[in-house]
Design a protein around this motif. Sequence first.
Motif, short mmCIF file in Angstrom:
data_model
loop_
_atom_site.label_atom_id
_atom_site.label_comp_id
_atom_site.label_asym_id
_atom_site.label_seq_id
_atom_site.Cartn_x
_atom_site.Cartn_y
_atom_site.Cartn_z
N LEU A 25 53.30 61.26 27.70
CA LEU A 25 54.52 61.40 26.92
C LEU A 25 55.54 60.34 27.29
CD1 LEU A 25 55.76 63.37 24.80
CD2 LEU A 25 56.86 64.55 26.72
N TRP A 26 55.52 59.88 28.52
CA TRP A 26 56.46 58.86 28.98
C TRP A 26 55.93 57.45 28.75
CZ3 TRP A 26 56.63 55.01 32.72
CH2 TRP A 26 57.89 54.54 33.06
N VAL A 27 54.62 57.25 28.95
CA VAL A 27 54.05 55.91 28.89
C VAL A 27 53.91 55.42 27.45
CG1 VAL A 27 51.96 54.56 29.32
CG2 VAL A 27 52.87 56.06 31.09
N VAL A 28 53.52 56.29 26.54
CA VAL A 28 53.25 55.85 25.16
C VAL A 28 54.48 55.25 24.49
CG1 VAL A 28 52.62 56.67 22.85
CG2 VAL A 28 51.27 57.37 24.82
N PRO A 29 55.66 55.88 24.50
CA PRO A 29 56.83 55.23 23.90
C PRO A 29 57.21 53.92 24.58
CG PRO A 29 57.24 57.57 24.24
CD PRO A 29 55.98 57.24 24.99
N THR A 30 57.07 53.88 25.92
CA THR A 30 57.39 52.64 26.63
C THR A 30 56.45 51.52 26.24
OG1 THR A 30 58.16 53.98 28.50
CG2 THR A 30 57.76 51.64 28.91
N LEU A 31 55.17 51.83 26.13
CA LEU A 31 54.20 50.83 25.69
C LEU A 31 54.49 50.37 24.27
CD1 LEU A 31 51.59 49.25 26.28
CD2 LEU A 31 50.31 51.23 25.42
N GLY A 32 54.84 51.31 23.39
CA GLY A 32 55.17 50.93 22.02
C GLY A 32 56.40 50.04 21.96
N LEU A 33 57.38 50.30 22.80
CA LEU A 33 58.58 49.47 22.84
C LEU A 33 58.25 48.07 23.32
CD1 LEU A 33 61.59 50.03 22.22
CD2 LEU A 33 61.93 50.31 24.67
N LEU A 34 57.40 47.97 24.34
CA LEU A 34 57.00 46.67 24.86
C LEU A 34 56.25 45.85 23.81
CD1 LEU A 34 56.58 44.61 27.15
CD2 LEU A 34 54.56 45.93 27.83
N ILE A 35 55.29 46.46 23.13
CA ILE A 35 54.52 45.74 22.12
C ILE A 35 55.42 45.32 20.96
CG2 ILE A 35 52.64 45.95 20.46
CD1 ILE A 35 51.23 47.79 22.43
N SER A 36 56.30 46.19 20.53
CA SER A 36 57.19 45.87 19.41
C SER A 36 58.14 44.73 19.74
CB SER A 36 58.00 47.11 19.01
OG SER A 36 57.15 48.15 18.57
N SER A 37 58.48 44.57 21.01
CA SER A 37 59.40 43.51 21.38
C SER A 37 58.79 42.12 21.22
CB SER A 37 59.86 43.69 22.84
OG SER A 37 58.79 43.50 23.76
N GLN A 43 55.96 42.10 10.68
CA GLN A 43 54.88 42.95 11.20
C GLN A 43 55.38 44.34 11.54
OE1 GLN A 43 53.42 40.49 14.43
NE2 GLN A 43 51.63 39.92 13.25
N ILE A 44 56.57 44.45 12.12
CA ILE A 44 57.12 45.76 12.45
C ILE A 44 57.38 46.57 11.18
CG2 ILE A 44 59.14 46.92 13.41
CD1 ILE A 44 59.29 44.80 15.52
N ALA A 45 57.79 45.87 10.11
CA ALA A 45 58.11 46.57 8.86
C ALA A 45 56.88 47.05 8.12
CB ALA A 45 58.93 45.65 7.96
N THR A 46 55.73 46.44 8.39
CA THR A 46 54.53 46.77 7.61
C THR A 46 53.51 47.62 8.36
OG1 THR A 46 53.56 44.65 8.28
CG2 THR A 46 54.72 44.72 6.17
N SER A 47 53.55 47.65 9.66
CA SER A 47 52.56 48.43 10.41
C SER A 47 53.13 48.88 11.74
CB SER A 47 51.28 47.60 10.64
OG SER A 47 51.56 46.47 11.45
N GLY A 48 52.56 49.96 12.27
CA GLY A 48 53.00 50.49 13.55
C GLY A 48 52.51 49.64 14.71
N TRP A 49 53.11 49.87 15.88
CA TRP A 49 52.77 49.06 17.05
C TRP A 49 51.32 49.26 17.48
CZ3 TRP A 49 50.98 51.60 21.29
CH2 TRP A 49 51.28 52.96 21.40
N TRP A 50 50.74 50.44 17.16
CA TRP A 50 49.36 50.70 17.55
C TRP A 50 48.37 49.86 16.74
CZ3 TRP A 50 52.85 54.07 15.51
CH2 TRP A 50 52.68 54.41 14.16
N ARG A 51 48.82 49.18 15.68
CA ARG A 51 47.98 48.29 14.90
C ARG A 51 48.35 46.83 15.15
NH1 ARG A 51 44.68 49.92 11.19
NH2 ARG A 51 44.88 47.90 10.14
N ALA A 52 48.98 46.57 16.29
CA ALA A 52 49.45 45.21 16.56
C ALA A 52 48.31 44.22 16.74
CB ALA A 52 50.34 45.20 17.81
#
Length: 382
Positions: A25-37, A43-52
């Motif tokens: 629960l703590w790691v997943v949002p942090t990882l998503g924030l890191l990838i999105s940065s 890319q952010i507007a068209t797909s989620g970070w898990w499809r980076a």
Amino acid sequence: MDSFAGEKPALRWVVHASVLFLVVLWVVPTLGLLISSFRTADQIATSGWWRALFPSEQNLTLRSAAPETQVLEDGLYVIQGKLFGDDQTVKISRWGISSREIDAFTPGETAELRRGGTITVDGDGNYRMENTEEFTGNRGARIFVTAELPPEFTFDNYQTVLFDKGSSDSMGRAFFSTLTVTIPATIIPILVAAFAAYALAWMDFPGRALLIAAVVGLLVVPLQLALIPLLKFHLNIGIGKGYLGVWLAHTGFGMPLAIYLLRNYMAGLPRDLIENARVDGATEFQIFTKLILPLSFPALASFAIFQFLWTWNDLLVAKVFLIDATGQTTVMTNRIVELLGTRGGNWEILATAAFVSIAVPLVVFFAMQKYLVRGLLAGSVK
């Protein structure tokens, strides 16, 4: 059957599952924030970070080459080129020349331009414009394409957030302002509370029990009650809004917890060690500096983690005691709030700013986490 050797109780599995759930629960949002940065705005507007790591389909607005590049071929004025760079592998699925119909044509089809002439776009992004009359204007024709683009990562977001002084999104000044607030606001309470904790733990004087009770009582007092009176006091004595005022405010708000933790730890140290030092002629100050402080490092580090995280992530105290009209002392939390108001749609900037804000606390926490539990449990078991 549950009592057989080697078989784990059911409660232990529940604890392990709960810990695993909290970690995820703590790691997943942090990882998503890191990838999105590291992703671009499209890319952010068209797909989620898990499809980076996978190609994404995006709607893009591009332009052909300017009319000045046209050439005359067999009585036709021709403008041709490529919508994407040679190093980009792009596959176009649909395209158009009007914002109302961005997917009107398939690759290879020909469209009639409004100002005369035709345009053809293939699946690789190559286009060719033809007209019996000369193309006019200062800019090329707009071309709307729906294309599948490969994954892309960039450091431009961090360049903008940290180092671009001319950008309104820059957080470089706020980063150093936050460090200027956090480091003294962490060190000062530790220094003061260590002396007080030693006195409450090992020195006999009238009213010691009342002071300990007062410290425990102050732990439950909400800081919001003291904000306005303390600000008025600062203004009356001439401190005003500045670094000194916010240092003293954080020191006062963090002092009860610091004294409580350190006093419990110091009280659990061996009494014979203190008495032997006194028999050998050591003064109270020598005992404190040569014995107590080195032995109390786990408790000191434990409180340092709490105080650092609190002051680094603080917004309320900084708003009241620090922020000025020019914004020269704006901390990172306040800067992120400003970005939410001015750049609410630029998620790549917000994600980068947010991760920069949590990066330093993460480093501090993981570097000193081994002292956290030792400091918190100090004095609980005799």
